[in-house]
Design an enzyme around this catalytic site. Structure first.
Site, PDB file in Angstrom:
ATOM      1  N   LYS A   1       8.547   4.142  41.369  1.00  0.00           N
ATOM      2  CA  LYS A   1       9.290   3.887  42.616  1.00  0.00           C
ATOM      3  C   LYS A   1      10.217   5.055  42.954  1.00  0.00           C
ATOM      4  O   LYS A   1      10.265   5.511  44.092  1.00  0.00           O
ATOM      5  CB  LYS A   1      10.128   2.604  42.491  1.00  0.00           C
ATOM      6  CG  LYS A   1       9.334   1.339  42.255  1.00  0.00           C
ATOM      7  CD  LYS A   1      10.221   0.101  42.281  1.00  0.00           C
ATOM      8  CE  LYS A   1      11.272   0.084  41.177  1.00  0.00           C
ATOM      9  NZ  LYS A   1      10.697   0.021  39.818  1.00  0.00           N
TER      10      LYS A   1
ATOM     11  N   ARG B   1      16.442  -7.126  42.981  1.00  0.00           N
ATOM     12  CA  ARG B   1      15.682  -7.453  41.779  1.00  0.00           C
ATOM     13  C   ARG B   1      15.642  -8.965  41.536  1.00  0.00           C
ATOM     14  O   ARG B   1      14.934  -9.419  40.645  1.00  0.00           O
ATOM     15  CB  ARG B   1      16.298  -6.754  40.567  1.00  0.00           C
ATOM     16  CG  ARG B   1      15.867  -5.298  40.468  1.00  0.00           C
ATOM     17  CD  ARG B   1      16.505  -4.600  39.301  1.00  0.00           C
ATOM     18  NE  ARG B   1      15.814  -3.363  38.973  1.00  0.00           N
ATOM     19  CZ  ARG B   1      16.341  -2.389  38.263  1.00  0.00           C
ATOM     20  NH1 ARG B   1      17.570  -2.501  37.798  1.00  0.00           N
ATOM     21  NH2 ARG B   1      15.655  -1.298  37.991  1.00  0.00           N
TER      22      ARG B   1
ATOM     23  N   ARG C   1       9.492  10.130  29.278  1.00  0.00           N
ATOM     24  CA  ARG C   1      10.478  10.744  30.167  1.00  0.00           C
ATOM     25  C   ARG C   1      11.610  11.365  29.351  1.00  0.00           C
ATOM     26  O   ARG C   1      12.002  10.841  28.313  1.00  0.00           O
ATOM     27  CB  ARG C   1      11.077   9.703  31.129  1.00  0.00           C
ATOM     28  CG  ARG C   1      10.110   9.241  32.193  1.00  0.00           C
ATOM     29  CD  ARG C   1      10.791   8.587  33.371  1.00  0.00           C
ATOM     30  NE  ARG C   1      11.655   7.462  33.024  1.00  0.00           N
ATOM     31  CZ  ARG C   1      12.074   6.566  33.917  1.00  0.00           C
ATOM     32  NH1 ARG C   1      11.723   6.670  35.179  1.00  0.00           N
ATOM     33  NH2 ARG C   1      12.854   5.561  33.551  1.00  0.00           N
TER      34      ARG C   1
ATOM     35  N   ARG D   1      16.430   8.598  27.522  1.00  0.00           N
ATOM     36  CA  ARG D   1      17.328   7.508  27.871  1.00  0.00           C
ATOM     37  C   ARG D   1      17.098   6.328  26.932  1.00  0.00           C
ATOM     38  O   ARG D   1      15.960   6.060  26.529  1.00  0.00           O
ATOM     39  CB  ARG D   1      17.078   7.052  29.317  1.00  0.00           C
ATOM     40  CG  ARG D   1      17.700   7.942  30.360  1.00  0.00           C
ATOM     41  CD  ARG D   1      17.202   7.670  31.764  1.00  0.00           C
ATOM     42  NE  ARG D   1      16.982   6.254  32.053  1.00  0.00           N
ATOM     43  CZ  ARG D   1      16.380   5.817  33.155  1.00  0.00           C
ATOM     44  NH1 ARG D   1      15.915   6.684  34.042  1.00  0.00           N
ATOM     45  NH2 ARG D   1      16.211   4.532  33.372  1.00  0.00           N
TER      46      ARG D   1
END
Length: 214
Positions: A15, A91, A127, A160
C-alpha cells in the site's frame, strides 16, 4: 479530477509503495498513519513513547489516538483544498464510521490491494531502513548499493521490530480479525475496487489510474 482515496490491504501488500508512487503522478498527498507513528517514535514524543510498545508488538494503535491524528491531517489538507490517499487507515469499522462522519473527508474510492500470504511475509521480513535518514530498502527488490549500509550516510541498516516474522504473523491475525470486515463495509457502498498487488509497483499504479478513469 481524482478525489480522495483509501488504500486497503494486509500489512506488506504494498500500500505504502503504491500510494507514494501514485502521489508523485497525481495531485494527491500520501497520508501514511504508519509513517506518522514512526516519526513520533523517532522523535521520542510523549505519543511516540506510548506508540513504541504497541507497534513493536504488532498491535494496532487504539482508535481514539489514530482518529485524532488523522483528523488533524485531513482538516489541514481540507482548508488548502488538497486531496489525499489514506494508507493504513481506516483499520476498523469504528475508524471507518468516524471517517464517514468527518466533513473534511470525502472519499471517492477504496482500492483493495491483494497478494498471497507467502509473498507478504517475504516482502516484510526483507525490508530494512536507515535509523538516521529513514530511507527504506529491500534485500530483494531495492537493496542498498553499499550492502548492509545506507547509501546516503553509511549508517548500518536495521530491521523494524514489526517486520520480524513473529510480529508479522500477529499483524496478519489482527488484520484478518479487525480490518477484513472493511472490505464488505465498502463493497456494500459500491466504493471498493479490487486489484492484484503481485506485480511491480509501477504496474499496480497504472492499473489504479486506469480504474480511476472509469
Amino acid at each position: 479530477m481524482i478525489k480522495n482515496l483509501i488504500f486497503l490491504g494486509a500489512p506488506g501488500v504494498g500500500k505504502g509503495t503504491a500510494a507514494s508512487l501514485l502521489s508523485k503522478k497525481t495531485n494527491l498527498v500520501h497520508l501514511s498513519t504508519g509513517e506518522i507513528f514512526r516519526s513520533a517514535i523517532r522523535e521520542k514524543t510523549k505519543l511516540g513513547l506510548e506508540l513504541k510498545s504497541i507497534v513493536e508488538n504488532g498491535f494496532y494503535v487504539p482508535d481514539e489516538i489514530t482518529n485524532a491524528i488523522v483528523q488533524e491531517k485531513i482538516d489541514e489538507l481540507y482548508t488548502k483544498n488538497i486531496n489525499f490517499i489514506l494508507d493504513g487507515y481506516p483499520r476498523t469499522v469504528n475508524q471507518a464510521n468516524f471517517l464517514e462522519n468527518l466533513k473534511s473527508a470525502n472519499i471517492d474510492k477504496v482500492i483493495l490491494l491483494e497478494a498471497p500470504k507467502d509473498i507478504i511475509i517475504q516482502r516484510l521480513t526483507k525490508r530494512r531502513y536507515c535509523p538516521v535518514c529513514s530511507t527504506t530498502y529491500h534485500l530483494d527488490f531495492k537493496p542498498s548499493a553499499k550492502g548492509e549500509l545506507c547509501e546516503k550516510d553509511d549508517t548500518k541498516l536495521l530491521q523494524r521490530e514489526d517486520d520480524k516474522e513473529e510480529a508479522i504473523m500477529k499483524r496478519l491475525e489482527v488484520y484478518n480479525s479487525e480490518t477484513k470486515i472493511l472490505i464488505s463495509f465498502y463493497e456494500e457502498k459500491g466504493m471498493l475496487v479490487k486489484l492484484s498487488a503481485v506485480s511491480s509497483p509501477e504496474e499496480i499504479v497504472n492499473n489504479i489510474l486506469q480504474e480511476l478513469e472509469k
